[in-house]
Design a protein around this motif. Structure first.
Motif, short mmCIF file in Angstrom:
data_model
loop_
_atom_site.label_atom_id
_atom_site.label_comp_id
_atom_site.label_asym_id
_atom_site.label_seq_id
_atom_site.Cartn_x
_atom_site.Cartn_y
_atom_site.Cartn_z
N VAL A 17 4.97 0.09 -8.32
CA VAL A 17 4.49 0.35 -6.96
C VAL A 17 3.11 -0.29 -6.76
O VAL A 17 2.85 -0.93 -5.74
CB VAL A 17 4.45 1.87 -6.67
N ALA B 211 2.56 -3.39 -4.09
CA ALA B 211 1.59 -3.24 -3.00
C ALA B 211 0.50 -4.29 -3.09
O ALA B 211 0.13 -4.91 -2.09
CB ALA B 211 0.99 -1.84 -3.02
N THR B 212 -0.01 -4.52 -4.29
CA THR B 212 -1.08 -5.51 -4.46
C THR B 212 -0.57 -6.92 -4.17
O THR B 212 -1.27 -7.71 -3.53
CB THR B 212 -1.66 -5.44 -5.88
N LYS C 26 1.85 -7.81 -2.17
CA LYS C 26 2.03 -7.98 -0.72
C LYS C 26 0.68 -8.03 0.00
O LYS C 26 0.52 -8.79 0.96
CB LYS C 26 2.91 -6.87 -0.16
N LEU C 27 -0.29 -7.25 -0.45
CA LEU C 27 -1.63 -7.33 0.15
C LEU C 27 -2.27 -8.69 -0.13
O LEU C 27 -2.99 -9.23 0.71
CB LEU C 27 -2.52 -6.19 -0.37
#
Length: 196
Positions: A129, A133-134, A136-137
């Motif tokens: 996770v 998230a990282t 995609k950021l």
């Protein structure tokens, strides 16, 4: 130098060499597995899945090395086999993906260090996770330069990628367990801190 000290040092050096060889073997095996998924999914390299595996099973430096190797192979496949255009925009997109993948690996490794989970599956899930998230950021950070963020970060695409990469992570982890059960030496990740 006493013989016992010399023998101890030799044993330590031999163990360190074996550990390093095992780590390099797993970097190679994970890169090969990543290459196969890149070919199957037309260059959708599962960077977050690799980052989670690296966070749990490799030290941070080897995790970054794995990510750079997977990224380089992905780019080579894209440009040489899948017909990516040889232009600055495509090259810049590759740089964006590479930096986002490395950032995801580092963040997943840091999160794994400080997360209190003891179960390997829980650690993999949490690292995944964090990596996803990282990653995609990181792509979002590059969006003003590379464009197409509306497509790459749309909710249906994010959901599909999250599930696809999670399935790939499960397959990679099953492969890891199978190979270690068959006698392939496990990598020696750096010790982690478990908070009470």
């Amino acid at each position: 130098m006493p013989a016992s000290v010399a023998g101890f040092e030799e044993t330590m050096m031999t163990n360190a060499t074996r550990t390093h060889q095992a780590d390099l073997l797993w970097i190679l095996l994970f890169t090969i597995a990543s290459t196969l998924t890149t070919l199957i999914f037309a260059c959708a390299t599962p960077f977050p899945a690799l980052a989670a595996l690296a966070a749990v099973h490799l030290d941070r430096r080897d995790g970054v090395l794995l990510m750079l190797a997977a990224w380089a192979v992905s780019q080579a496949i894209g440009f040489c086999a899948l017909g990516y255009p040889w232009d600055a925009a495509t090259a810049l997109t590759g740089v964006a993906i590479g930096t986002a993948a490395v950032a995801g690996t580092i963040v997943a490794s840091v999160v794994d260090t400080y997360v209190p989970a003891r179960s390997t599956l829980a650690r993999l899930a949490i690292a995944y996770v964090a990596a996803f998230a990282t990653f995609k950021l990181g792509i979002l950070f590059w969006a003003p330069v590379i464009g197409h963020a509306d497509v790459a970060l749309s909710l249906p695409i994010l959901e599909r990628q999250f599930v696809r990469y999670a399935v790939i992570l499960a397959v990679f982890y099953a492969l890891y367990r199978l190979l270690t059960a068959m006698g392939v030496p496990a990598p020696d990740a750096a010790p982690r801190t478990v908070l009470a």
